[in-house]
Design an enzyme around this catalytic site. Structure first.
Site, PDB file in Angstrom:
ATOM      1  N   ASP A  81      11.728   3.350  36.865  1.00 42.31           N
ATOM      2  CA  ASP A  81      12.628   4.480  36.640  1.00 42.31           C
ATOM      3  C   ASP A  81      11.874   5.725  36.172  1.00 42.31           C
ATOM      4  O   ASP A  81      12.296   6.854  36.447  1.00 42.31           O
ATOM      5  CB  ASP A  81      13.683   4.110  35.597  1.00 42.31           C
ATOM      6  N   PHE A 136      20.328  -3.360  45.281  1.00 43.74           N
ATOM      7  CA  PHE A 136      20.194  -4.549  44.434  1.00 43.74           C
ATOM      8  C   PHE A 136      20.255  -4.119  42.974  1.00 43.74           C
ATOM      9  O   PHE A 136      19.776  -3.039  42.622  1.00 43.74           O
ATOM     10  CB  PHE A 136      18.876  -5.268  44.711  1.00 43.74           C
ATOM     11  N   LYS A 190     -10.425   7.006  31.553  1.00 46.33           N
ATOM     12  CA  LYS A 190      -9.790   5.961  30.761  1.00 46.33           C
ATOM     13  C   LYS A 190      -9.543   6.471  29.340  1.00 46.33           C
ATOM     14  O   LYS A 190     -10.433   7.026  28.692  1.00 46.33           O
ATOM     15  CB  LYS A 190     -10.677   4.716  30.722  1.00 46.33           C
ATOM     16  N   LYS A 219      26.370   5.483  43.473  1.00 50.37           N
ATOM     17  CA  LYS A 219      25.361   5.823  44.468  1.00 50.37           C
ATOM     18  C   LYS A 219      25.891   5.773  45.895  1.00 50.37           C
ATOM     19  O   LYS A 219      25.158   5.969  46.850  1.00 50.37           O
ATOM     20  CB  LYS A 219      24.143   4.901  44.315  1.00 50.37           C
ATOM     21  N   ASN A 236       6.509  -3.730  36.330  1.00 51.17           N
ATOM     22  CA  ASN A 236       7.504  -4.734  35.928  1.00 51.17           C
ATOM     23  C   ASN A 236       7.153  -6.074  36.545  1.00 51.17           C
ATOM     24  O   ASN A 236       6.138  -6.208  37.227  1.00 51.17           O
ATOM     25  CB  ASN A 236       8.913  -4.274  36.322  1.00 51.17           C
ATOM     26  N   ASP A 283      15.318   8.631  42.805  1.00 54.16           N
ATOM     27  CA  ASP A 283      16.226   7.518  43.075  1.00 54.16           C
ATOM     28  C   ASP A 283      16.240   7.295  44.583  1.00 54.16           C
ATOM     29  O   ASP A 283      16.940   7.989  45.333  1.00 54.16           O
ATOM     30  CB  ASP A 283      17.625   7.840  42.555  1.00 54.16           C
TER      31      ASP A 283
END
Length: 416
Positions: free
Chosen positions: A288, A334, A298, A352, A211, A317
């Site tokens: 996730d 966060f 590859k 959580k 990300n 998690d």
């Protein structure tokens, strides 16, 4: 101690007075300590020392006009106010001190002062009788009540020939006092473990899923926690950032790598200082999901392969796992969201079982993953409801220091 000024942003307001000449050396000393300096000069200050001199020494354009069309097109005074980690007025004349107390905003310096949410300090410089005048003394009491740091003044022979209090402190004295503004004891005795940056989930030996997280917020928090006296362990995904001073850094790649490192670091922290003295801050943008299988070679594109299917499995998690431990630290999560930010954050806080959660809208380019700025809302459980703090847009370093204070407040309210 001067190392605390490394990478700090000092906004220096120079006002009218013979002591303005000392600002040339002050800027040089601040930069020698690693600080970046931008300068605002009042019209009176420019009668004593030229903007060109301070521009050459600071390496930045000197700001002089509130209504500069080029700067105001981008809200220049607001950007300057947000940029600063410390706003120092030196020398601070009697007139400027009075205007700061009254909330006057009729020039660039006083307007930035009102718009600035960072630490603030004044270094008075004036004739000894002006300093002793009851009006000036009352103004200093007002500034102190507003938690403005007062640097000096010194005493001695003045330019006018008088002897007494009112001299501007020497540049090295001011630099040392600036460094002290970044010393905090809010987390002394604590061990803080922070996760930061992205994770990478391998697809094959050359490809991965990841990300846009830069790690900047987590690294800013690590630095702020160290400044506040904590022992800090930083678990960092793949980022291009320098390790903050006094911070132990552990580099990881995948989510499972990060989980193992975080679990071990928290275990060590609890063993060393106890669960009530430990903190876990999960700023990392952990993937996730990961590919169920990683190709050993590859993956080649076939002539007839218009599509390829990857089977993904859920990653652990990390923050929920640490929050569920029998001997758990205070846990802050966060939530980086693109819509329904507050709703998702509050759900995550409850689901959580976190102690705090900070959320922001990463769809905004000005406070997203790669930005140097941020704006956050923080939630925490409070009785049958939820406490809330809104942190206005500022540099990530400033946001980090505000988050540290919120952490310290929650630790205090928990009796830890």
């Amino acid at each position: 101690m001067l190392a605390r000024l490394s990478q700090k942003r000092i906004l220096l307001g120079v006002t009218g007075g013979i002591a303005a000449y000392k600002c040339a050396d002050l800027i040089r000393r601040l930069r020698d300590a690693g600080a970046e300096v931008q300068v605002i000069m009042t019209a009176a200050a420019q009668e004593f020392i030229t903007p060109l001199t301070l521009q050459a020494l600071s390496g930045n354009t000197v700001h002089t006009d509130l209504l500069d069309p080029k700067a105001e097109a981008a809200m220049g005074h607001i950007e300057l106010a947000r940029w600063a980690d410390l706003f120092l007025v030196a020398p601070a004349s009697a007139d400027t001190i009075a205007r700061l107390c009254q909330g006057v905003a009729n020039d660039l310096l006083t307007t930035c002062w009102l718009a600035c949410g960072a630490r603030k300090a004044v270094a008075p410089a004036m004739n000894q009788q002006m300093w002793l005048d009851p009006a000036t003394q009352n103004n200093m009491i007002t500034l102190q009540a507003r938690e403005i740091a007062i640097f000096g003044p010194g005493s001695g022979v003045q330019a006018c020939g008088d002897v007494g209090a009112g001299r501007l402190l020497e540049p090295l004295e001011i630099v040392a006092l600036c460094a002290e503004q970044f010393a905090s004891h809010a987390l002394t005795g604590r061990h803080v473990v922070i996760s930061a940056g992205p994770t990478r989930e391998a697809v094959d030996p050359v490809r991965y899923l990841s990300n846009h997280s830069s790690g900047k917020m987590g690294f800013a928090l690590a630095e702020a926690c160290a400044e506040a006296g904590a022992r800090v362990t930083l678990i960092a995904g793949p980022v291009n950032l320098a390790t903050p001073d006094r911070v132990q850094r552990i580099d990881v790649v995948s989510a499972r790598d990060m989980q193992a490192a975080c679990e071990l670091a928290v275990t060590d922290a609890v063993a060393a200082v106890g669960a009530e003295q430990s903190v876990f801050i999960a700023t990392a943008a952990v993937a996730d999901y990961r590919p169920a299988q990683v190709a050993e070679q590859k993956i080649k594109k076939g002539d007839k392969d218009d599509e390829i299917t990857l089977t993904l499995v859920k990653n652990p998690d990390i923050v929920a796992g640490i929050a569920a431990r029998a001997e758990r630290p205070l846990v802050m999560g966060f939530a980086a969201e693109t819509h329904a930010v507050e709703a998702y954050a509050q759900d995550k806080l409850a689901r959580k079982k976190l102690d705090l959660i900070a959320c922001n809208d990463v769809s905004r380019a000005d406070i997203g993953f790669q930005s140097d700025d941020n704006a956050m809302t923080v939630f925490w459980p409070m009785g049958d409801g939820v406490g809330r703090a809104d942190l206005a847009k500022a540099s990530k370093a400033q946001i980090a220091r505000q988050l540290v204070q919120l952490l310290a407040d929650r630790l205090s309210s928990a009796g830890a």
